[in-house]
Design an enzyme around this catalytic site. Sequence first.
Site, PDB file in Angstrom:
ATOM      1  N   ASP A  13     -28.446  48.166  34.965  1.00 27.52           N
ATOM      2  CA  ASP A  13     -27.262  49.163  35.168  1.00 27.52           C
ATOM      3  C   ASP A  13     -26.655  48.922  33.530  1.00 27.52           C
ATOM      4  OD1 ASP A  13     -24.662  49.145  36.331  1.00 27.52           O
ATOM      5  OD2 ASP A  13     -23.887  47.424  35.890  1.00 27.52           O
ATOM      6  N   GLY A  46     -18.736  54.411  33.072  1.00 30.28           N
ATOM      7  CA  GLY A  46     -18.309  55.011  33.802  1.00 30.28           C
ATOM      8  C   GLY A  46     -17.098  56.384  33.391  1.00 30.28           C
ATOM      9  N   CYS A  76     -27.024  51.136  39.461  1.00 28.57           N
ATOM     10  CA  CYS A  76     -25.804  51.734  38.829  1.00 28.57           C
ATOM     11  C   CYS A  76     -25.255  53.514  39.475  1.00 28.57           C
ATOM     12  CB  CYS A  76     -25.965  51.705  37.619  1.00 28.57           C
ATOM     13  SG  CYS A  76     -24.229  53.127  36.255  1.00 28.57           S
ATOM     14  N   ASN A  77     -23.711  52.677  40.653  1.00 26.52           N
ATOM     15  CA  ASN A  77     -23.665  54.474  40.722  1.00 26.52           C
ATOM     16  C   ASN A  77     -23.724  55.448  40.107  1.00 26.52           C
ATOM     17  OD1 ASN A  77     -23.340  53.394  43.952  1.00 26.52           O
ATOM     18  ND2 ASN A  77     -22.414  51.654  42.857  1.00 26.52           N
ATOM     19  N   CYS A 186     -18.884  50.662  42.540  1.00 28.24           N
ATOM     20  CA  CYS A 186     -19.436  50.129  41.215  1.00 28.24           C
ATOM     21  C   CYS A 186     -20.304  49.045  41.351  1.00 28.24           C
ATOM     22  CB  CYS A 186     -18.136  50.201  40.311  1.00 28.24           C
ATOM     23  SG  CYS A 186     -18.535  49.853  38.412  1.00 28.24           S
TER      24      CYS A 186
END
Length: 259
Positions: A13, A46, A76-77, A186
């Site tokens: 991540d 992000g 991690c989106n 998230c």
Amino acid sequence: MADRADGFVGVFDSGVGGISVLRSLVAELPHEDFRFFGDSAHAPYGEKSEDRVFELASGIAERFLDEGAKAIVIACNTATSVAAAELRAAHPDVPIVGIEPAVKPAALAFPHGRVIVMATEVTLRLEKYHELAEHWGGTCEVVAAPCPGLAARIERGGLDEPDLTEMIRDLVGEWAGRADAVVLGCTHYPFVRRQIAAVLGEGVRFFDGGEGTARRLASRLDETGLLAARERPGRVELASSLNTPDELALYQHFYELPL
Ligand code: DGL
């Protein structure tokens, strides 16, 4: 020759957030070895350009593969939205599992409700999210709530400090008492579930993608014959690009924090 099933699963991540996913992975697959890498030196992802997120995420994935990872979890989106498809195309023989905002289970649970999707700006900007929201937002109302600054603030720890709850109030306070469900889109946000509930109302239901990701990894390992033997205990290693004793202590703290 070493059995490929004995290899480790690389999990990464932008920072501490992926530890929330790691915990689900360990609960689902206790016999596996997991190596977690948090890129805290470059967090947050992000709020970066997609090219930069791709460069960082693919660099970490390639390093894991060079070290012999049998599978990879993009915890991690943001990095999943940006890089998962290309990484899978480049490595078709390696299970590469990503995470996406849990819009589907939230929409199924509240078909006529209001679902707030908290996520990074990059995640909410990309195609993957729009497809999800369009597909599952048929009868319920799906509201995108970008949360700039929140992942970076969680990276600093001190989750009970009042400024963090104030930040959440500024970001989503307008939905207080008016939301049925919150999608934690998230992987940093499950660590502040309590603080979000304090702002939005205790009745709100939370959905995150951790358990779904763990089930997906289990089935990918199973179908590729890569599940570790059940009689062996699994190991977990935590590492960070911000390689200081304080940072590693923070990672350990997040790994053990009651949620
Ligand atoms: N934890 C990441 C996610 O799931 C990204 C947080 C960030 O670095 O902005 O999207």
